[in-house]
Design a protein around this motif. Structure first.
Motif, PDB file in Angstrom:
ATOM      1  N   UNK A  41       0.829  -1.201   0.000  1.00  9.88           N
ATOM      2  CA  UNK A  41       0.000   0.000   0.000  1.00  9.88           C
ATOM      3  C   UNK A  41       0.866   1.254   0.000  1.00  9.88           C
ATOM      4  N   UNK A  42       0.415   2.270  -0.715  1.00 14.31           N
ATOM      5  CA  UNK A  42       1.103   3.553  -0.714  1.00 14.31           C
ATOM      6  C   UNK A  42       0.889   4.249   0.627  1.00 14.31           C
ATOM      7  N   UNK A  43       1.852   5.077   1.019  1.00 17.36           N
ATOM      8  CA  UNK A  43       1.717   5.829   2.271  1.00 17.36           C
ATOM      9  C   UNK A  43       0.635   6.901   2.158  1.00 17.36           C
ATOM     10  N   UNK A  44       0.313   7.291   0.913  1.00 17.12           N
ATOM     11  CA  UNK A  44      -0.768   8.266   0.710  1.00 17.12           C
ATOM     12  C   UNK A  44      -1.975   7.576   0.104  1.00 17.12           C
ATOM     13  N   UNK A  45      -3.138   7.824   0.710  1.00 13.18           N
ATOM     14  CA  UNK A  45      -4.380   7.264   0.210  1.00 13.18           C
ATOM     15  C   UNK A  45      -5.388   8.391  -0.006  1.00 13.18           C
ATOM     16  N   UNK A  46      -6.209   8.302  -1.075  1.00 14.78           N
ATOM     17  CA  UNK A  46      -7.154   9.374  -1.382  1.00 14.78           C
ATOM     18  C   UNK A  46      -8.358   9.358  -0.450  1.00 14.78           C
ATOM     19  N   UNK A  47      -9.076  10.474  -0.427  1.00 14.71           N
ATOM     20  CA  UNK A  47     -10.331  10.523   0.317  1.00 14.71           C
ATOM     21  C   UNK A  47     -11.324   9.559  -0.330  1.00 14.71           C
ATOM     22  N   UNK A  48     -12.139   8.952   0.500  1.00 17.27           N
ATOM     23  CA  UNK A  48     -13.067   7.941   0.006  1.00 17.27           C
ATOM     24  C   UNK A  48     -14.413   8.573  -0.354  1.00 17.27           C
ATOM     25  N   UNK A  49     -14.846   8.425  -1.613  1.00 17.63           N
ATOM     26  CA  UNK A  49     -16.138   8.975  -2.010  1.00 17.63           C
ATOM     27  C   UNK A  49     -17.276   8.076  -1.549  1.00 17.63           C
ATOM     28  N   UNK A  50     -18.479   8.574  -1.633  1.00 20.04           N
ATOM     29  CA  UNK A  50     -19.641   7.783  -1.265  1.00 20.04           C
ATOM     30  C   UNK A  50     -19.898   6.706  -2.323  1.00 20.04           C
ATOM     31  N   UNK A  51     -20.084   5.487  -1.884  1.00 22.78           N
ATOM     32  CA  UNK A  51     -20.435   4.400  -2.795  1.00 22.78           C
ATOM     33  C   UNK A  51     -19.266   3.753  -3.507  1.00 22.78           C
ATOM     34  N   UNK A  52     -18.027   4.095  -3.124  1.00 23.09           N
ATOM     35  CA  UNK A  52     -16.859   3.496  -3.778  1.00 23.09           C
ATOM     36  C   UNK A  52     -15.690   3.454  -2.800  1.00 23.09           C
TER      37      UNK A  52
END
Length: 235
Positions: free
Chosen positions: A74-85
């Motif tokens: 896993x990358x140390x940076x992860x994006x914000x999680x959208x609704x439904x995905x």
């Protein structure tokens, strides 16, 4: 004794199970969209564009390959999680991810060896699961972005872990994107080229033994060395 040790070593190596693989895929694609932008002017569709003195035109074909390392962390940076995905990014300095391609009609080519960033694998779980393979390179004041995108209908990538393989038979579509931004002049310029895959196939699979298996191998070698030493002492 040397022959016995060699035979035992080979036996241990053959017996080592491989949990993960490094997969190599080959592909071809055809450019169906070209968009050019100069400075702040709105981007426009064009039939051809010039990059480093080489012309890219609609209908040009691309061929290349990429390696997909299923052990990528896993990358140390992860994006914000959208609704439904669910979005998950994998990127690892030690992973064997790499991509290269060239155009058939000109001398333009891309190779991960010249990348200034690590390749990223972006996994999306939603109504249409997808896996995107990203890479970038910087050379001669030009930034090149490459994306290979694979989209399926339904849960073709279950969970958030990297899939053991890309299920080619379950894909709705797959695409190739190549974007070059040139900052060498007074006015920034960019060309976006997009195309659909004409073909893609798995060409090789390289097993990756689990770390624990290496410990077992070392323990086995140490044991054989101890037995050999004991025999010499009793002679």
């Amino acid at each position: 004794m040397k022959t016995l040790l060699t035979s035992a070593l080979i036996g241990i190596m053959i017996a080592l199970p491989a949990k993960a693989d490094i997969l190599t895929y080959s592909f071809t694609a055809k450019i169906d969209t070209l968009i050019e932008q100069s400075g702040t002017i709105n981007p426009i569709s064009v039939s051809s564009g010039v990059v480093s003195g080489e012309t890219i035109s609609l209908g040009n074909s691309v061929k290349g390959s990429f390696t997909y390392d299923t052990t990528t962390r896993l990358s140390s940076w992860q994006p914000e999680q959208p609704s439904g995905a669910v979005y998950v990014i994998y990127s690892d300095l030690r992973a064997a991810n790499a991509v290269n391609f060239s155009f058939d009609q000109n001398n333009l080519r891309f190779n991960s060896n010249g990348s200034w960033s690590l390749p990223k694998i972006w996994l999306t779980n939603s109504n249409y699961d997808s896996l995107a393979y990203w890479d970038s390179a910087y050379q001669d004041s030009k930034i090149t972005h490459l994306r290979l995108h694979f989209v399926g209908n339904g849960d073709i990538f279950p969970g958030n872990a990297l899939p053991a393989t890309i299920p080619l038979d379950k894909l709705l579509f797959s695409s190739f994107t190549y974007e070059v931004s040139d900052y060498s002049g007074a006015t920034p310029w960019s060309l976006y080229a997009h195309g659909k895959f004409s073909s893609i196939e798995l060409t090789s699979t390289t097993p990756v033994p689990e770390p624990g298996m290496y410990l077992m191998l070392l323990a086995g070698l140490a044991g054989m060395g101890l037995v050999a030493r004991c025999r010499q002492m009793h002679r």
